[in-house]
Structure formats: C-alpha cells, structure tokens
Design a protein around this motif. Sequence first.
Motif, mmCIF file in Angstrom:
data_model
loop_
_atom_site.group_PDB
_atom_site.id
_atom_site.type_symbol
_atom_site.label_atom_id
_atom_site.label_comp_id
_atom_site.label_asym_id
_atom_site.label_seq_id
_atom_site.Cartn_x
_atom_site.Cartn_y
_atom_site.Cartn_z
ATOM 1 N N GLY A 39 2.380 26.138 3.000
ATOM 2 C CA GLY A 39 3.264 25.163 2.369
ATOM 3 C C GLY A 39 2.502 24.029 1.707
ATOM 4 O O GLY A 39 1.417 23.634 2.142
ATOM 5 N N ASN A 40 3.084 23.490 0.633
ATOM 6 C CA ASN A 40 2.434 22.431 -0.131
ATOM 7 C C ASN A 40 2.248 21.154 0.673
ATOM 8 O O ASN A 40 1.229 20.478 0.554
ATOM 9 C CB ASN A 40 3.250 22.122 -1.394
ATOM 10 N N VAL A 41 3.237 20.791 1.492
ATOM 11 C CA VAL A 41 3.169 19.530 2.230
ATOM 12 C C VAL A 41 2.031 19.552 3.245
ATOM 13 O O VAL A 41 1.222 18.621 3.330
ATOM 14 C CB VAL A 41 4.514 19.240 2.928
ATOM 15 N N ASP A 42 1.933 20.647 4.029
ATOM 16 C CA ASP A 42 0.863 20.733 5.021
ATOM 17 C C ASP A 42 -0.506 20.839 4.357
ATOM 18 O O ASP A 42 -1.494 20.287 4.854
ATOM 19 C CB ASP A 42 1.089 21.936 5.938
ATOM 20 N N ALA A 43 -0.577 21.549 3.226
ATOM 21 C CA ALA A 43 -1.859 21.660 2.523
ATOM 22 C C ALA A 43 -2.294 20.307 1.980
ATOM 23 O O ALA A 43 -3.474 19.944 2.044
ATOM 24 C CB ALA A 43 -1.754 22.680 1.394
ATOM 25 N N ALA A 44 -1.338 19.530 1.438
ATOM 26 C CA ALA A 44 -1.667 18.189 0.950
ATOM 27 C C ALA A 44 -2.146 17.303 2.090
ATOM 28 O O ALA A 44 -3.114 16.548 1.953
ATOM 29 C CB ALA A 44 -0.449 17.570 0.264
ATOM 30 N N ALA A 45 -1.472 17.392 3.247
ATOM 31 C CA ALA A 45 -1.888 16.602 4.411
ATOM 32 C C ALA A 45 -3.278 17.012 4.878
ATOM 33 O O ALA A 45 -4.100 16.169 5.256
ATOM 34 C CB ALA A 45 -0.875 16.768 5.543
ATOM 35 N N TYR A 46 -3.554 18.312 4.849
ATOM 36 C CA TYR A 46 -4.872 18.796 5.256
ATOM 37 C C TYR A 46 -5.971 18.214 4.372
ATOM 38 O O TYR A 46 -7.041 17.821 4.845
ATOM 39 C CB TYR A 46 -4.895 20.320 5.194
ATOM 40 N N LEU A 47 -5.699 18.125 3.060
ATOM 41 C CA LEU A 47 -6.690 17.606 2.116
ATOM 42 C C LEU A 47 -6.679 16.087 2.024
ATOM 43 O O LEU A 47 -7.548 15.490 1.390
ATOM 44 C CB LEU A 47 -6.435 18.197 0.720
ATOM 45 N N GLY A 48 -5.667 15.447 2.638
ATOM 46 C CA GLY A 48 -5.612 13.992 2.618
ATOM 47 C C GLY A 48 -5.146 13.415 1.297
ATOM 48 O O GLY A 48 -5.575 12.327 0.902
ATOM 49 N N PRO B 267 0.828 -1.213 0.000
ATOM 50 C CA PRO B 267 0.000 0.000 0.000
ATOM 51 C C PRO B 267 0.858 1.257 0.000
ATOM 52 O O PRO B 267 2.033 1.225 0.366
ATOM 53 C CB PRO B 267 -0.803 -0.124 1.295
ATOM 54 N N ARG B 268 0.252 2.355 -0.412
ATOM 55 C CA ARG B 268 0.934 3.641 -0.350
ATOM 56 C C ARG B 268 0.692 4.276 1.007
ATOM 57 O O ARG B 268 -0.433 4.309 1.502
ATOM 58 C CB ARG B 268 0.421 4.568 -1.454
ATOM 59 N N SER B 269 1.759 4.776 1.598
ATOM 60 C CA SER B 269 1.629 5.438 2.891
ATOM 61 C C SER B 269 0.754 6.677 2.760
ATOM 62 O O SER B 269 0.772 7.368 1.737
ATOM 63 C CB SER B 269 3.013 5.827 3.418
ATOM 64 N N ARG B 270 -0.016 6.957 3.788
ATOM 65 C CA ARG B 270 -0.883 8.127 3.799
ATOM 66 C C ARG B 270 -0.183 9.282 4.510
ATOM 67 O O ARG B 270 0.567 9.074 5.464
ATOM 68 C CB ARG B 270 -2.187 7.810 4.526
ATOM 69 N N PRO B 271 -0.416 10.530 4.070
ATOM 70 C CA PRO B 271 0.283 11.667 4.670
ATOM 71 C C PRO B 271 -0.330 12.173 5.969
ATOM 72 O O PRO B 271 0.317 12.911 6.710
ATOM 73 C CB PRO B 271 0.184 12.740 3.580
ATOM 74 N N GLU B 272 -1.584 11.791 6.262
ATOM 75 C CA GLU B 272 -2.254 12.365 7.427
ATOM 76 C C GLU B 272 -1.602 11.896 8.732
ATOM 77 O O GLU B 272 -1.273 10.724 8.888
ATOM 78 C CB GLU B 272 -3.739 11.973 7.453
ATOM 79 N N ARG B 273 -1.458 12.817 9.653
ATOM 80 C CA ARG B 273 -0.930 12.462 10.961
ATOM 81 C C ARG B 273 -1.947 11.595 11.699
ATOM 82 O O ARG B 273 -3.133 11.913 11.748
ATOM 83 C CB ARG B 273 -0.640 13.725 11.769
ATOM 84 N N GLY B 274 -1.468 10.483 12.263
ATOM 85 C CA GLY B 274 -2.364 9.570 12.954
ATOM 86 C C GLY B 274 -3.021 8.544 12.059
ATOM 87 O O GLY B 274 -3.802 7.724 12.540
ATOM 88 N N ARG B 275 -2.716 8.544 10.752
ATOM 89 C CA ARG B 275 -3.293 7.563 9.823
ATOM 90 C C ARG B 275 -2.334 6.372 9.710
ATOM 91 O O ARG B 275 -1.311 6.445 9.057
ATOM 92 C CB ARG B 275 -3.532 8.201 8.457
ATOM 93 N N TRP B 276 -2.669 5.279 10.380
ATOM 94 C CA TRP B 276 -1.826 4.085 10.415
ATOM 95 C C TRP B 276 -2.539 2.941 9.722
ATOM 96 O O TRP B 276 -3.771 2.899 9.646
ATOM 97 C CB TRP B 276 -1.520 3.671 11.856
ATOM 98 N N ILE B 277 -1.752 1.985 9.237
ATOM 99 C CA ILE B 277 -2.309 0.752 8.697
ATOM 100 C C ILE B 277 -1.853 -0.400 9.584
ATOM 101 O O ILE B 277 -0.682 -0.489 9.962
ATOM 102 C CB ILE B 277 -1.890 0.527 7.225
ATOM 103 N N TYR B 278 -2.796 -1.269 9.941
ATOM 104 C CA TYR B 278 -2.532 -2.353 10.879
ATOM 105 C C TYR B 278 -2.677 -3.700 10.172
ATOM 106 O O TYR B 278 -3.526 -3.870 9.290
ATOM 107 C CB TYR B 278 -3.499 -2.284 12.059
ATOM 108 N N SER B 279 -1.856 -4.654 10.593
ATOM 109 C CA SER B 279 -1.882 -5.991 10.010
ATOM 110 C C SER B 279 -1.818 -7.027 11.125
ATOM 111 O O SER B 279 -1.013 -6.904 12.057
ATOM 112 C CB SER B 279 -0.698 -6.184 9.056
#
Length: 423
Positions: A363-372, A286-298
């Motif tokens: 900034g682009n990185v924070d804006a991208a994270a905000y939009l998910g 899977p592709r990692s998600r940029p949102e803080r607190g967005r984890w993938i569990y297995s």
Amino acid sequence: MTTEKIVATLQLPDHFQGTAEQKKAVTALANARLPFEVEARWRTTKHPFTVDFVRVAQCPRVVPFASVRDKVEACKPGEILIGLDRQRKPFHGSFLADDPHWGFEVGSRRGKSTFLSLSAAQILHQDPAAEATGIDVKRESFKSLFGVPRFHLHNDPADIAAMWNGIRHVKKLMDRRCNERADDPTLEFPFHLLLIDELSQFSAQSMQLWRQIKEKGDPAHPPVWDDIAAIMWQGAAFRVHIVLAGQRIDHQITGGIGLITSLGFRGLAGFRRQNWMRLAGTFPVPRSRPERGRWIYSDGESETWVQNIWATDDEIKQWATTTSHDTATEAAVAGPTEGSGKWEPGTPAAEESTQRGAEWVTGNVDAAAYLGIHPETFRKRRQAHEIPNTQRSGRSPTWTTQSLDEWGAMWEQETSEQPAEVA
C-alpha cells in the motif's frame, strides 16, 4: 566537518529587510513548495539578496530500547529519555524543570501507548519507592504494565467512579505530603506519576456519570477535575505529576476550569493545523510526519522533532519491575508480537527486514511511512518514476523493502545533486 548540500535557491527582492517575521514566512513558503523539509541560509549583506535552502536532517527511523538502554539507565530520578532528535542526540523530558505536568495530542497508531508505558516504567525503575497511577478507559494503553508492583491501574470503562477514586487517592497522597512537609520542611518524597490516557473519552464519560448523580447546587463540572486541578497547581512541590494524553486536549475537555495553561511540556503527532494552533500556537505551523513514533515537542520557547523510543511489552515490564540498583537481565528480543504477522512502519522488525531485503510493504500509505515521506509526495514520485519490481497484493501495490530502499536512494541522490529554483 560535513558540507551542506543546497537543494534550492531563491533570489529575494531588493527591498527585503530580513526581519524575523519575513524569514519565517519565506522558510514556511519553501517548506510548502518542496517535497521535504528545509532550513534557510541567508545571504543578505550585499545585492543580489538570496537565500539557500538545505535539506533538514531527519530523526532515525526507529530507536530500539536496547540501543539506548545505557542512556535510559543514566537518567536521574524524575528525568525521562524520550528518544533521539534530528542530530541523533538524546532528548529528555524532566519533571525536575519548570514544566512539571505534560500534555500530548496524538493521533491513532502513533506510539502513544508505548510512550506512556515506558515513561511510567522509567519512573518506577529509578526509585524503588516511586509509584504511578494509570487511567485508561479503553483498556489498551498500559498492557505492558499489568501486574507490575507500584503501578495502580484503573481501566474499567464501566466503572468511571473507580477512576475518580484512583485520582482522588493521588490527590490525598499529595495532601498528606503537604502536611508532612509542614511538620518537617526537610522532607523529600519519591515521585508519583498520574497518567490519564484517552482524555476525550474519559471527560465525556465523566460528564455522563456526573449528570446522572449530581444534585441541586452541585457544580456543573464533575468533581474529579477539582482533584486534577489541585494536583496540577500544587503537586510539583511534593513530586506528584500529571501526564495527559489524547487525540484532543482543550479547555472544555479538561473540565472548563483553566487547566490547559498548567501543561508546560507538550507534544503532538499525527496532527492538523488546528491541533497545532490549539496546543502549541506558534508559527510557522510544521507539517506532521507520517512515521510512527515521530513526535514534535514544545516547551513554549522552541520545538524539537524526536523519534520516540520503541520497546516491546516485555522490555517495558522488565524495566518497570527492576530498579537502577538491580542487575538487569537480557531484554526480550524486539519484534512483532506473537501472531501479529504484520509489518509496522518504524519498528525494529522493519529495520531488520530492510537489511535482509526479504519483507514486503503493501500500500502507498505504508510505503510512504517506510520511506519517511508524505503519501502525496510518494504518489507523485511514483508517477514520475515507477518503483522497480512492483507487485500486487489484491488491489494494492506491494514492494520488497530492498526495492523501496533503492528507489528512495535514487530520489535522494537526484534532489541533492540538482539545486532547484523556488518559484
């Protein structure tokens, strides 16, 4: 019943057999080409064979502790509410299941400290006899639990031996319980949780100390790993459990004595392909998600994306110092800590700012994270359609959250209304 909107369609070759491996490969290809995650809906009963792709539902941007407090309270002892999945359903981790020890590879600024502290707080809250031990070589992870009764913290990076002693204490507790159970097989014990954060640094400093003090004939690895191994192999029977966390978890970092296989429940955030293959090892990656607190569990059989609970230090401390039988007082108001003054992607303060339309994202990185969305996807979309009312803060672009919301809604509408062919 919600009708799924097709965002892309692919015509398959006549010789397509539709095996599980082929379907995984096609889905992975679509996810690599499209700027958002999709699921496949196969049409292979008659020619022409096609597959429709529908956009995957996403987790909520934030899960404030106050919004799930009743669900946290409803957990049975040994069960932890981690967050909400893509269907907004509660996602739990359980020390009562077949995965008694946990391991997490998490990049920086992904909510690891909140996750570890809140996990310990839930265990302490569930049973007034439960305890937890924290090991933290950076003195950052357990600030919300400073001074909490029944939480034993070892966090002096200049005193690694004290951390070893803290772990040895947990191992001796397990040994005592083993002897007590031998005398009385009906005995049940309260939970004791051992949490070790910044595992790579702890491992490196442990090896450095061991090289200084080891004598001829001593094993190559520090003896602390033997204590950790004993807890991993025997602790579950006596309700003693381990949680390991860091930016890398591998065979060498865990003492080189085969402990990785004992981590039945695993999670990742802010990861690369090699991280995924090392800890999860499943395809497609899977592709990692940029949102803080967005984890993938297995759990070894399936993977689940989750937005972890966000809680303030005051909320965590209060939960840890009360029990399920106490009358809880009102939780502290969620928001940035005093003096921070900085918007953090995925925090309740950011959600409130969205509603007011009065906060700025820089900034682009924070804006991208905000939009998910991924930063590269954000950059390409800006090139196609600039965001209205773009301002500058120094050298960086800055926007109000209202402008970002309106611009993001425009893109979602366009992609949902115009199905695309996948090349």
